[in-house]
Design a protein around this motif. Sequence first.
Motif, PDB file in Angstrom:
ATOM      1  N   GLY A 108       0.785  -1.228   0.000  1.00 35.98           N
ATOM      2  CA  GLY A 108       0.000   0.000   0.000  1.00 35.98           C
ATOM      3  C   GLY A 108       0.815   1.276   0.000  1.00 35.98           C
ATOM      4  O   GLY A 108       0.271   2.352   0.282  1.00 35.98           O
ATOM      5  N   ALA A 109       2.105   1.195  -0.280  1.00 35.64           N
ATOM      6  CA  ALA A 109       2.934   2.408  -0.290  1.00 35.64           C
ATOM      7  C   ALA A 109       4.021   2.268  -1.342  1.00 35.64           C
ATOM      8  O   ALA A 109       4.382   1.162  -1.749  1.00 35.64           O
ATOM      9  CB  ALA A 109       3.556   2.645   1.084  1.00 35.64           C
ATOM     10  N   ARG A 110       4.534   3.394  -1.787  1.00 38.46           N
ATOM     11  CA  ARG A 110       5.602   3.409  -2.784  1.00 38.46           C
ATOM     12  C   ARG A 110       6.808   4.131  -2.187  1.00 38.46           C
ATOM     13  O   ARG A 110       6.680   5.257  -1.703  1.00 38.46           O
ATOM     14  CB  ARG A 110       5.140   4.137  -4.035  1.00 38.46           C
ATOM     15  CG  ARG A 110       6.202   4.175  -5.134  1.00 38.46           C
ATOM     16  CD  ARG A 110       5.785   5.024  -6.304  1.00 38.46           C
ATOM     17  NE  ARG A 110       4.473   4.658  -6.795  1.00 38.46           N
ATOM     18  CZ  ARG A 110       3.792   5.382  -7.681  1.00 38.46           C
ATOM     19  NH1 ARG A 110       4.286   6.502  -8.139  1.00 38.46           N
ATOM     20  NH2 ARG A 110       2.606   4.982  -8.089  1.00 38.46           N
ATOM     21  N   PRO A 111       7.972   3.506  -2.198  1.00 38.33           N
ATOM     22  CA  PRO A 111       9.148   4.171  -1.612  1.00 38.33           C
ATOM     23  C   PRO A 111       9.631   5.333  -2.479  1.00 38.33           C
ATOM     24  O   PRO A 111       9.504   5.302  -3.704  1.00 38.33           O
ATOM     25  CB  PRO A 111      10.195   3.053  -1.572  1.00 38.33           C
ATOM     26  CG  PRO A 111       9.797   2.143  -2.683  1.00 38.33           C
ATOM     27  CD  PRO A 111       8.294   2.191  -2.734  1.00 38.33           C
ATOM     28  N   VAL A 112      10.163   6.349  -1.831  1.00 41.63           N
ATOM     29  CA  VAL A 112      10.785   7.471  -2.522  1.00 41.63           C
ATOM     30  C   VAL A 112      12.251   7.466  -2.122  1.00 41.63           C
ATOM     31  O   VAL A 112      12.593   7.647  -0.955  1.00 41.63           O
ATOM     32  CB  VAL A 112      10.128   8.816  -2.143  1.00 41.63           C
ATOM     33  CG1 VAL A 112      10.856   9.972  -2.820  1.00 41.63           C
ATOM     34  CG2 VAL A 112       8.656   8.810  -2.519  1.00 41.63           C
ATOM     35  N   MET A 113      13.114   7.216  -3.102  1.00 41.61           N
ATOM     36  CA  MET A 113      14.540   7.094  -2.832  1.00 41.61           C
ATOM     37  C   MET A 113      15.254   8.389  -3.198  1.00 41.61           C
ATOM     38  O   MET A 113      14.939   9.034  -4.193  1.00 41.61           O
ATOM     39  CB  MET A 113      15.135   5.928  -3.636  1.00 41.61           C
ATOM     40  CG  MET A 113      14.421   4.602  -3.435  1.00 41.61           C
ATOM     41  SD  MET A 113      14.409   4.048  -1.725  1.00 41.61           S
ATOM     42  CE  MET A 113      16.128   3.579  -1.552  1.00 41.61           C
ATOM     43  N   GLU A 114      16.223   8.743  -2.384  1.00 36.58           N
ATOM     44  CA  GLU A 114      17.025   9.929  -2.661  1.00 36.58           C
ATOM     45  C   GLU A 114      17.993   9.633  -3.803  1.00 36.58           C
ATOM     46  O   GLU A 114      18.618   8.578  -3.855  1.00 36.58           O
ATOM     47  CB  GLU A 114      17.807  10.314  -1.408  1.00 36.58           C
ATOM     48  CG  GLU A 114      18.615  11.585  -1.556  1.00 36.58           C
ATOM     49  CD  GLU A 114      19.346  11.949  -0.283  1.00 36.58           C
ATOM     50  OE1 GLU A 114      20.108  12.929  -0.316  1.00 36.58           O
ATOM     51  OE2 GLU A 114      19.156  11.259   0.733  1.00 36.58           O
ATOM     52  N   ALA A 115      18.095  10.580  -4.720  1.00 38.57           N
ATOM     53  CA  ALA A 115      18.997  10.397  -5.861  1.00 38.57           C
ATOM     54  C   ALA A 115      20.446  10.397  -5.391  1.00 38.57           C
ATOM     55  O   ALA A 115      20.817  11.110  -4.457  1.00 38.57           O
ATOM     56  CB  ALA A 115      18.776  11.503  -6.883  1.00 38.57           C
ATOM     57  N   VAL A 116      21.276   9.580  -6.038  1.00 36.24           N
ATOM     58  CA  VAL A 116      22.698   9.509  -5.720  1.00 36.24           C
ATOM     59  C   VAL A 116      23.380  10.785  -6.233  1.00 36.24           C
ATOM     60  O   VAL A 116      23.173  11.190  -7.376  1.00 36.24           O
ATOM     61  CB  VAL A 116      23.339   8.260  -6.357  1.00 36.24           C
ATOM     62  CG1 VAL A 116      24.845   8.242  -6.125  1.00 36.24           C
ATOM     63  CG2 VAL A 116      22.691   6.994  -5.814  1.00 36.24           C
ATOM     64  N   ASP A 117      24.166  11.390  -5.381  1.00 33.41           N
ATOM     65  CA  ASP A 117      24.905  12.600  -5.754  1.00 33.41           C
ATOM     66  C   ASP A 117      26.137  12.189  -6.561  1.00 33.41           C
ATOM     67  O   ASP A 117      27.127  11.715  -6.001  1.00 33.41           O
ATOM     68  CB  ASP A 117      25.301  13.369  -4.492  1.00 33.41           C
ATOM     69  CG  ASP A 117      26.055  14.653  -4.812  1.00 33.41           C
ATOM     70  OD1 ASP A 117      26.223  14.972  -6.008  1.00 33.41           O
ATOM     71  OD2 ASP A 117      26.474  15.337  -3.857  1.00 33.41           O
ATOM     72  N   THR A 118      26.081  12.393  -7.871  1.00 27.57           N
ATOM     73  CA  THR A 118      27.173  11.950  -8.736  1.00 27.57           C
ATOM     74  C   THR A 118      28.303  12.979  -8.848  1.00 27.57           C
ATOM     75  O   THR A 118      29.234  12.783  -9.631  1.00 27.57           O
ATOM     76  CB  THR A 118      26.645  11.629 -10.145  1.00 27.57           C
ATOM     77  OG1 THR A 118      25.991  12.791 -10.677  1.00 27.57           O
ATOM     78  CG2 THR A 118      25.668  10.467 -10.102  1.00 27.57           C
ATOM     79  N   SER A 119      28.213  14.040  -8.066  1.00 26.47           N
ATOM     80  CA  SER A 119      29.293  15.032  -8.093  1.00 26.47           C
ATOM     81  C   SER A 119      30.350  14.751  -7.022  1.00 26.47           C
ATOM     82  O   SER A 119      31.405  15.388  -7.014  1.00 26.47           O
ATOM     83  CB  SER A 119      28.720  16.440  -7.887  1.00 26.47           C
ATOM     84  OG  SER A 119      28.145  16.565  -6.589  1.00 26.47           O
ATOM     85  N   ARG A 120      30.069  13.824  -6.137  1.00 33.89           N
ATOM     86  CA  ARG A 120      31.015  13.520  -5.065  1.00 33.89           C
ATOM     87  C   ARG A 120      32.174  12.689  -5.595  1.00 33.89           C
ATOM     88  O   ARG A 120      32.004  11.886  -6.505  1.00 33.89           O
ATOM     89  CB  ARG A 120      30.318  12.747  -3.939  1.00 33.89           C
ATOM     90  CG  ARG A 120      29.207  13.519  -3.258  1.00 33.89           C
ATOM     91  CD  ARG A 120      28.549  12.701  -2.157  1.00 33.89           C
ATOM     92  NE  ARG A 120      29.503  12.421  -1.104  1.00 33.89           N
ATOM     93  CZ  ARG A 120      29.745  11.198  -0.619  1.00 33.89           C
ATOM     94  NH1 ARG A 120      29.119  10.160  -1.102  1.00 33.89           N
ATOM     95  NH2 ARG A 120      30.611  11.022   0.352  1.00 33.89           N
ATOM     96  N   GLY A 121      33.344  12.872  -4.998  1.00 31.54           N
ATOM     97  CA  GLY A 121      34.514  12.083  -5.379  1.00 31.54           C
ATOM     98  C   GLY A 121      35.409  11.812  -4.196  1.00 31.54           C
ATOM     99  O   GLY A 121      36.563  12.244  -4.189  1.00 31.54           O
ATOM    100  N   PRO A 122      34.910  11.079  -3.183  1.00 34.48           N
ATOM    101  CA  PRO A 122      35.697  10.898  -1.959  1.00 34.48           C
ATOM    102  C   PRO A 122      36.771   9.810  -2.031  1.00 34.48           C
ATOM    103  O   PRO A 122      37.633   9.744  -1.159  1.00 34.48           O
ATOM    104  CB  PRO A 122      34.634  10.519  -0.918  1.00 34.48           C
ATOM    105  CG  PRO A 122      33.574   9.820  -1.722  1.00 34.48           C
ATOM    106  CD  PRO A 122      33.558  10.506  -3.056  1.00 34.48           C
ATOM    107  N   SER A 123      36.720   8.950  -3.058  1.00 36.89           N
ATOM    108  CA  SER A 123      37.645   7.814  -3.080  1.00 36.89           C
ATOM    109  C   SER A 123      39.037   8.246  -3.546  1.00 36.89           C
ATOM    110  O   SER A 123      39.194   8.805  -4.630  1.00 36.89           O
ATOM    111  CB  SER A 123      37.133   6.708  -4.007  1.00 36.89           C
ATOM    112  OG  SER A 123      35.904   6.206  -3.548  1.00 36.89           O
ATOM    113  N   ARG A 124      40.017   7.968  -2.713  1.00 32.37           N
ATOM    114  CA  ARG A 124      41.416   8.179  -3.084  1.00 32.37           C
ATOM    115  C   ARG A 124      42.167   6.853  -3.122  1.00 32.37           C
ATOM    116  O   ARG A 124      43.162   6.727  -3.820  1.00 32.37           O
ATOM    117  CB  ARG A 124      42.094   9.130  -2.087  1.00 32.37           C
ATOM    118  CG  ARG A 124      41.488  10.514  -2.033  1.00 32.37           C
ATOM    119  CD  ARG A 124      41.769  11.294  -3.308  1.00 32.37           C
ATOM    120  NE  ARG A 124      41.131  12.612  -3.267  1.00 32.37           N
ATOM    121  CZ  ARG A 124      39.946  12.890  -3.747  1.00 32.37           C
ATOM    122  NH1 ARG A 124      39.224  11.930  -4.314  1.00 32.37           N
ATOM    123  NH2 ARG A 124      39.437  14.095  -3.700  1.00 32.37           N
TER     124      ARG A 124
END
Length: 201
Positions: free
Chosen positions: A132-148
């Motif tokens: 009886g409900a539909r989830p609303v997911m937050e969009a992935v922020d593709t501007s982040r670059g934390p991996s070194r």
Amino acid sequence: YNPRRPGYDHYVRLKQGACRVLEVASKALGAPQDHLLVAAIAAASGQLMGTGEVKLSLIVPMRDGKGEGQAVGNLATTRHLNIWFGGGRSLQSAALELSGRLRRREWELCDVLNDDGDRIFINVRSLPVFDGARPVMEAVDTSRGPSRFVRNVIEMFADQESADQWTMWMGIRQDLDGSAFARGIRRAIWGLAVSPLEPMP
């Protein structure tokens, strides 16, 4: 544990067309879409690294035993399995083996002595299903670059943002081409729907 190696962030987004092709493949092969997505990722990574055997590490939910009252099912753990995606094997064969092992929960122990950081680490987060409900997911922020740095070849979160969109956010080893990996995923998804019986290169 594996030493850290230089890496960088890369994003791959599956839009409506790719998700429709994945849905067609799912219906044709009788395997869930998220299983086929993992198979496509594995096939693309095997081609990218030039190896037949792909070593996967997956985040999977734990299951409640009798009388545990849903105390365990809220947790997750890492499970390992190796799948052969080498030349001569069809995408269908590899994908159905992977799907069957995931369904039967046929895991392997991680070989800590011989593991040299050549695993593909994936956390697949599909849309939850509610009555009886539909989830609303937050969009992935593709501007982040934390991996070194990364400890595995690829360390990925695959998030289903909607019924028609997946976003894969990954830290990838510096010497690997993320764009070539994305093209490999596209070829694998198309192959699963159109020519699943053809041998992989």
